[in-house]
Design a protein around this motif. Structure first.
Motif, PDB file in Angstrom:
ATOM      1  N   ALA A 165       0.830  -1.211   0.000  1.00  0.00           N
ATOM      2  CA  ALA A 165       0.000   0.000   0.000  1.00  0.00           C
ATOM      3  C   ALA A 165       0.862   1.259   0.000  1.00  0.00           C
ATOM      4  N   VAL A 166       1.914   1.277   0.832  1.00  0.00           N
ATOM      5  CA  VAL A 166       2.810   2.437   0.880  1.00  0.00           C
ATOM      6  C   VAL A 166       3.504   2.624  -0.463  1.00  0.00           C
ATOM      7  N   LEU A 167       4.027   1.531  -1.010  1.00  0.00           N
ATOM      8  CA  LEU A 167       4.732   1.605  -2.287  1.00  0.00           C
ATOM      9  C   LEU A 167       3.782   2.002  -3.416  1.00  0.00           C
ATOM     10  N   HIS A 168       2.537   1.556  -3.331  1.00  0.00           N
ATOM     11  CA  HIS A 168       1.550   1.928  -4.353  1.00  0.00           C
ATOM     12  C   HIS A 168       1.320   3.436  -4.372  1.00  0.00           C
ATOM     13  N   ILE A 169       1.280   4.063  -3.207  1.00  0.00           N
ATOM     14  CA  ILE A 169       1.079   5.513  -3.150  1.00  0.00           C
ATOM     15  C   ILE A 169       2.233   6.229  -3.836  1.00  0.00           C
ATOM     16  N   ILE A 170       3.451   5.763  -3.588  1.00  0.00           N
ATOM     17  CA  ILE A 170       4.618   6.386  -4.221  1.00  0.00           C
ATOM     18  C   ILE A 170       4.568   6.202  -5.732  1.00  0.00           C
ATOM     19  N   LEU A 171       4.268   4.984  -6.182  1.00  0.00           N
ATOM     20  CA  LEU A 171       4.277   4.686  -7.613  1.00  0.00           C
ATOM     21  C   LEU A 171       3.143   5.385  -8.368  1.00  0.00           C
ATOM     22  N   SER A 172       2.039   5.666  -7.698  1.00  0.00           N
ATOM     23  CA  SER A 172       0.863   6.200  -8.393  1.00  0.00           C
ATOM     24  C   SER A 172       0.661   7.695  -8.209  1.00  0.00           C
ATOM     25  N   HIS A 173       1.568   8.393  -7.517  1.00  0.00           N
ATOM     26  CA  HIS A 173       1.235   9.761  -7.108  1.00  0.00           C
ATOM     27  C   HIS A 173       1.214  10.771  -8.257  1.00  0.00           C
ATOM     28  N   ALA A 218      -4.244   6.706  -1.809  1.00  0.00           N
ATOM     29  CA  ALA A 218      -3.392   7.082  -2.933  1.00  0.00           C
ATOM     30  C   ALA A 218      -4.018   8.216  -3.733  1.00  0.00           C
ATOM     31  N   GLN A 219      -5.331   8.167  -3.904  1.00  0.00           N
ATOM     32  CA  GLN A 219      -6.013   9.224  -4.656  1.00  0.00           C
ATOM     33  C   GLN A 219      -5.909  10.556  -3.936  1.00  0.00           C
ATOM     34  N   ILE A 220      -6.024  10.539  -2.617  1.00  0.00           N
ATOM     35  CA  ILE A 220      -5.907  11.770  -1.840  1.00  0.00           C
ATOM     36  C   ILE A 220      -4.517  12.368  -2.010  1.00  0.00           C
ATOM     37  N   VAL A 221      -3.480  11.532  -1.917  1.00  0.00           N
ATOM     38  CA  VAL A 221      -2.110  12.023  -2.081  1.00  0.00           C
ATOM     39  C   VAL A 221      -1.904  12.583  -3.488  1.00  0.00           C
ATOM     40  N   THR A 222      -2.401  11.870  -4.485  1.00  0.00           N
ATOM     41  CA  THR A 222      -2.255  12.312  -5.875  1.00  0.00           C
ATOM     42  C   THR A 222      -2.887  13.680  -6.091  1.00  0.00           C
ATOM     43  N   MET A 223      -4.107  13.847  -5.612  1.00  0.00           N
ATOM     44  CA  MET A 223      -4.805  15.111  -5.832  1.00  0.00           C
ATOM     45  C   MET A 223      -4.196  16.246  -5.017  1.00  0.00           C
ATOM     46  N   ALA A 224      -3.747  15.957  -3.791  1.00  0.00           N
ATOM     47  CA  ALA A 224      -3.117  16.995  -2.975  1.00  0.00           C
ATOM     48  C   ALA A 224      -1.793  17.427  -3.588  1.00  0.00           C
ATOM     49  N   LEU A 267      -0.605   7.149 -16.150  1.00  0.00           N
ATOM     50  CA  LEU A 267       0.548   6.513 -16.765  1.00  0.00           C
ATOM     51  C   LEU A 267       1.310   7.498 -17.637  1.00  0.00           C
ATOM     52  N   GLU A 268       0.578   8.339 -18.373  1.00  0.00           N
ATOM     53  CA  GLU A 268       1.231   9.294 -19.266  1.00  0.00           C
ATOM     54  C   GLU A 268       1.939  10.416 -18.518  1.00  0.00           C
ATOM     55  N   HIS A 269       1.689  10.526 -17.222  1.00  0.00           N
ATOM     56  CA  HIS A 269       2.378  11.520 -16.402  1.00  0.00           C
ATOM     57  C   HIS A 269       3.558  10.922 -15.648  1.00  0.00           C
ATOM     58  N   GLY A 270       3.868   9.654 -15.906  1.00  0.00           N
ATOM     59  CA  GLY A 270       5.060   9.057 -15.322  1.00  0.00           C
ATOM     60  C   GLY A 270       4.825   8.029 -14.242  1.00  0.00           C
ATOM     61  N   SER A 271       3.577   7.839 -13.836  1.00  0.00           N
ATOM     62  CA  SER A 271       3.293   6.822 -12.821  1.00  0.00           C
ATOM     63  C   SER A 271       3.121   5.461 -13.497  1.00  0.00           C
ATOM     64  N   PRO A 272       3.795   4.412 -13.000  1.00  0.00           N
ATOM     65  CA  PRO A 272       3.631   3.082 -13.600  1.00  0.00           C
ATOM     66  C   PRO A 272       2.279   2.449 -13.311  1.00  0.00           C
ATOM     67  N   VAL A 273       1.561   2.971 -12.309  1.00  0.00           N
ATOM     68  CA  VAL A 273       0.219   2.479 -12.004  1.00  0.00           C
ATOM     69  C   VAL A 273      -0.675   3.665 -11.680  1.00  0.00           C
ATOM     70  N   ASN A 274      -1.981   3.495 -11.898  1.00  0.00           N
ATOM     71  CA  ASN A 274      -2.956   4.509 -11.504  1.00  0.00           C
ATOM     72  C   ASN A 274      -3.323   4.329 -10.035  1.00  0.00           C
ATOM     73  N   PRO A 275      -3.763   5.396  -9.358  1.00  0.00           N
ATOM     74  CA  PRO A 275      -4.179   5.263  -7.956  1.00  0.00           C
ATOM     75  C   PRO A 275      -5.350   4.290  -7.819  1.00  0.00           C
ATOM     76  N   MET A 276      -5.199   3.303  -6.952  1.00  0.00           N
ATOM     77  CA  MET A 276      -6.247   2.313  -6.732  1.00  0.00           C
ATOM     78  C   MET A 276      -6.679   2.235  -5.272  1.00  0.00           C
ATOM     79  N   LEU A 277      -6.125   3.076  -4.435  1.00  0.00           N
ATOM     80  CA  LEU A 277      -6.537   3.210  -3.039  1.00  0.00           C
ATOM     81  C   LEU A 277      -7.044   4.632  -2.824  1.00  0.00           C
ATOM     82  N   ARG A 278      -8.027   4.780  -1.938  1.00  0.00           N
ATOM     83  CA  ARG A 278      -8.503   6.133  -1.640  1.00  0.00           C
ATOM     84  C   ARG A 278      -7.367   6.981  -1.075  1.00  0.00           C
TER      85      ARG A 278
END
Length: 392
Positions: free
Chosen positions: A251-259, A276-282, A263-274
């Motif tokens: 879960a921690v690593l997913h937040i880092i990878l998806s922030h 992770a989505q909060i961190v991405t948007m913030a 994919l076109e912005h450089g993340s190897p995965v899209n946010p799949m945890l709430r």
């Protein structure tokens, strides 16, 4: 002594001062003729500069200049200040105070360090707390983290920029996670979200080299990028925390990878945890607020500025009608909804802080400080007459 700083430059006025060279490029004009494009800096900010019809020998000499005397004229280009260089560049040498030329966060480092430490202590989940201690108690890492810029040029591109950006994102994430509990949804993990926010950009300490006048990518940073580097750094630290659950690790690593969100912005995965989505948007919100604020501060008395990182490019910095209580009624002939107004109870005054039950393993109350560093900058709204931003 330096006589003109970036913040002092005024459109339609002359400039004659020494600046630090952040970037030095020769570009073709629309007619295919070469011109010199510079980004100049001092401790108060950055400014673009152009030298048209520059002789080749002057270009060859100028490539080695770290600090230059610039003589020219300040003009308005797309709503922002730009220097038109009229005289040959002069090498200023190194006989001056370097502190005058190093862009630095507007907030004191000691304050940012205190706020970061408070965020770390606020994470109560034992394994996540152990991870954060393992990362931020590494003295060599912490020294680089506290002084690093957050980016090469787009946002928080200054000393202490990385810690400022991290604090802003983590404070927003914590506030959102706490407020989310009041919306009737299943709770998100505040501890996981804040941990992800604190760690999301740590790879930048190895991605960027800020020892030179212009911030550059290291070979490792250019090849791998800060997301991959941060993933490696956190994965290694997690392996040294005894009994760290595999699911929590992922879960921690997913937040880092998806922030970066896409994919076109450089993340190897899209946010799949709430979380992770909060961190991405913030993260995205903080970058956009910073860019828009920088442009607005540069607008002086103009209503619009421009930034390439903002959709559409345009940023509005003019009046909002909030400066005066004497607001004229609309002239469209619309009827005032008096009956509706009478039926609605007035909203209570907003408190300066909000107290919420944290729901953490250590029960208690927490007082949220919702004033982020970005909000402190934006707090100049309504204090500058017609234009709502004050130049620093």
């Amino acid at each position: 002594m330096k006589n003109q700083f970036v913040r002092d430059l005024v459109v339609d006025a002359a400039v004659d001062s020494v600046f630090k060279v952040v970037s030095f490029e020769v570009r073709p004009s629309k007619r295919g003729e070469p011109f010199l494009s510079l980004v100049l800096a001092d401790r108060t900010g950055r400014v673009n500069a152009k030298r048209w019809e520059m002789p080749e020998d002057e270009v060859d000499q100028g490539r080695d200049f770290r600090y230059v005397r610039i003589q020219g004229f300040v003009e308005n280009y797309k709503g922002s200040r730009q220097i038109r260089i009229d005289q040959p560049l002069e090498d200023a040498g190194l006989d001056f105070d370097p502190a005058d030329y190093e862009p630095t966060s507007a907030l004191k480092l000691s304050e940012l360090q205190d706020r970061l430490d408070q965020l770390i202590v606020g994470v109560k989940e034992p394994k996540l707390q152990s991870l954060l201690q393992a990362v931020f108690r590494d003295s060599k890492f912490r020294a680089r983290f506290d002084h690093a810029p957050a980016a090469k040029g787009v946002h928080h591109a200054c000393r202490h920029g990385l810690i400022q950006h991290t604090v802003e994102v983590a404070e927003m994430v914590g506030a959102i996670a706490d407020l989310q509990k009041t919306w009737g949804y299943p709770e998100v993990s505040r501890d996981l979200a804040v941990t992800g926010a604190l760690l999301h950009d740590i790879g930048k300490v190895r991605e960027l080299d800020w020892t030179e006048p212009s911030y550059e990518y290291t070979p490792t940073g250019g090849l791998l990028g800060h997301i991959s580097i941060g993933y490696q750094m956190v994965f290694t630290k997690i392996n040294h925390v005894s009994g760290f659950p595999v699911s929590l690790r992922d879960a921690v690593l997913h937040i880092i990878l998806s922030h970066h969100g896409k994919l076109e912005h450089g993340s190897p995965v899209n946010p799949m945890l709430r979380e992770a989505q909060i961190v991405t948007m913030a993260d995205d919100l903080d970058v956009r607020l910073f860019c828009m604020t920088e442009v607005a501060l540069d607008c002086e008395d103009r209503d619009f500025g421009w930034h390439r990182a903002i959709e559409g490019g345009r940023v509005y910095a003019g009046p909002l009608g909030l400066e005066s209580e004497d607001v004229e009624p609309p002239s469209s002939g619309m009827r005032e909804p008096a009956a509706l107004d009478a039926a609605v109870d007035p909203l209570p005054s907003a408190p300066s802080s909000t107290t919420l039950d944290t729901g953490l393993p250590s029960p208690g109350q927490v007082t949220l400080n919702l004033t982020s560093p970005a909000a402190a900058i934006l707090g100049t709204i309504g204090q500058n007459g017609g234009n709502r931003y004050k130049r620093r």
